[in-house]
Design an enzyme around this catalytic site. Structure first.
Site, PDB file in Angstrom:
ATOM      1  N   ASP A  96     -61.552  18.750  36.390  1.00  9.78           N
ATOM      2  CA  ASP A  96     -60.477  18.002  36.838  1.00  9.78           C
ATOM      3  C   ASP A  96     -60.538  17.279  37.985  1.00  9.78           C
ATOM      4  O   ASP A  96     -61.677  17.636  38.951  1.00  9.78           O
ATOM      5  CB  ASP A  96     -59.086  18.550  36.781  1.00  9.78           C
ATOM      6  N   ASP A 271     -56.565  21.164  27.178  1.00  9.40           N
ATOM      7  CA  ASP A 271     -56.908  22.299  27.936  1.00  9.40           C
ATOM      8  C   ASP A 271     -55.489  22.694  28.536  1.00  9.40           C
ATOM      9  O   ASP A 271     -54.339  21.854  28.433  1.00  9.40           O
ATOM     10  CB  ASP A 271     -57.746  21.989  28.951  1.00  9.40           C
TER      11      ASP A 271
END
Length: 382
Positions: A96, A271
């Site tokens: 991320d 996720d």
């Protein structure tokens, strides 16, 4: 148009929904979609070895840019040969951008400027600064297969004008990040669509980002306090705005019904820390709903946790034993519970892929949710 390091191949569309069966090709291998990605925040999925993750079939894992930047440092990871070598994982990794963590640490909205974000470290309180260029530089050092643009992730219920300004800034940041990307040949960069619950702002964000030719597109700003119904509504109008020939990733979503509903609306990747986080409290997902293994009713229960599950935990250990381990704060209990929950979600997605192939995803959803307890009046969401 750039030759992207990440490629999406569509295999089949489900006849009755927007669901799609496909695969994503990366420099470290190919994984099937739709896929749930376990989260390895600190370059490890809590309590799990890479070998165990491979056994349960997670073809890709996620790691966290912010945490690895602070500790051990992205330059040290680069010195080790990149994140794959550092953690001995030879399959795809997604990182991320650090944005989500940063916004949880920002003490004043004035600290979010056009240049970037000022915030305090959760480790020692020192002042830090992160911007689009730095977020890309860290991820280039980490060497993940899939990287995220640095975005602003406002809470869902913010005034329209605030979200509009935020979306416009996120688009400018996305362009800056794309320009700063040093490794487009072996790392694919995704743009993140924001806009809270406002359809016109989601459209503006998607239009801005799809004009920039990212390797894939993430849907951000969900699973941040809105209802399940609101999330589905946003997905209903957002996923059709995204290119069909690129991956679509819904960030931070891991509840079983949300996974299925995301797939129905055309999402490929998900996720969430949910499976390992709730496992540490002794909460387990089964085909018959959730189980709090600490409950006294399991003290003398010598049956498997989930009779429909063939994971290592369920084939070898009883509910009574799991309860004992969790009550005694034994590390092995955390491992067994984490393994089961991860196996449950990874295999749920495998079953979902089968349902797409058979064109019966809606029937699958109905059967799954009824058994799980979502359709009961008092059903509890995770």
């Amino acid at each position: 148009m750039t030759e992207h390091a990440i490629k999406y191949r569509l295999i089949k569309k489900e006849k009755h929904t927007g669901a799609r069966l496909g695969e994503i090709i990366t420099p470290h291998g190919t994984f099937p979609t739709p896929m749930f990605m376990p989260v390895g925040t600190q370059a490890t999925v809590k309590t799990m070895s890479p070998e165990e993750l491979k056994t349960l079939g997670s073809g890709i894992i996620l790691s966290n840019t912010y945490h690895l930047w602070l500790r051990p440092g992205d330059e040290l990871v680069a010195e080790a040969g990149g994140l794959h070598k550092f953690m001995n994982w030879d399959q795809p990794i997604l990182t991320d951008s650090g944005g989500f963590q940063v916004y949880s640490l920002v003490q004043n909205k004035k600290n979010i400027t056009e240049e970037g974000v000022k915030f305090k470290s959760h480790l020692d309180g020192r002042e830090l600064f992160l911007n689009p260029e730095k977020a890309i530089s860290i991820q280039n050092n980490l060497g993940s297969d899939i990287m995220m643009s640095f975005d602003e992730c406002p809470p869902f219920y913010q005034p329209y004008d605030y979200v509009k300004a935020s979306v416009e800034r996120t688009s400018r940041w996305a362009e800056r990040g794309l320009n700063a990307h040093r490794r487009p040949n072996d790392q694919g960069l995704f743009g993140i669509v924001q806009g809270a619950g406002f359809e016109d702002l989601r459209r503006q964000s998607a239009r801005d980002l799809t004009s920039m030719d990212f390797a894939g597109y993430s849907i951000g700003g969900l699973a941040v306090g809105e209802s399940h119904k609101e999330m589905n509504a946003v997905l209903d109008f957002t996923t059709p705005m995204l290119p069909e020939d690129k991956p679509r990733y819904l960030m931070g979503v891991g509840a079983p019904d949300s996974l299925i509903d995301g797939v129905i609306r055309g999402v490929d990747m998900f996720d969430c820390v949910l499976p390992t986080r709730i496992a540490r409290n002794g909460t387990l997902m089964t085909h018959f709903g959730r189980v709090n293994i600490r409950n006294a009713k399991y003290e003398h229960d010598f049956t498997p946790l989930d009779p429909m599950c063939d994971c290592y935990t369920c084939t070898n250990y009883t509910r009574a034993y799991l309860r004992h381990l969790i009550k005694a704060d034994e590390t092995f209990g955390l491992r067994l519970c984490s393994y089961h929950n991860l196996h449950f979600l990874v295999n749920l997605m495998k079953d979902v892929r089968g349902a797409i192939m058979d064109d019966n995803l809606l029937e699958f959803r109905e059967d799954f949710c009824e058994r799980y307890g979502y359709n009961q009046p008092n059903a509890k969401d995770f």
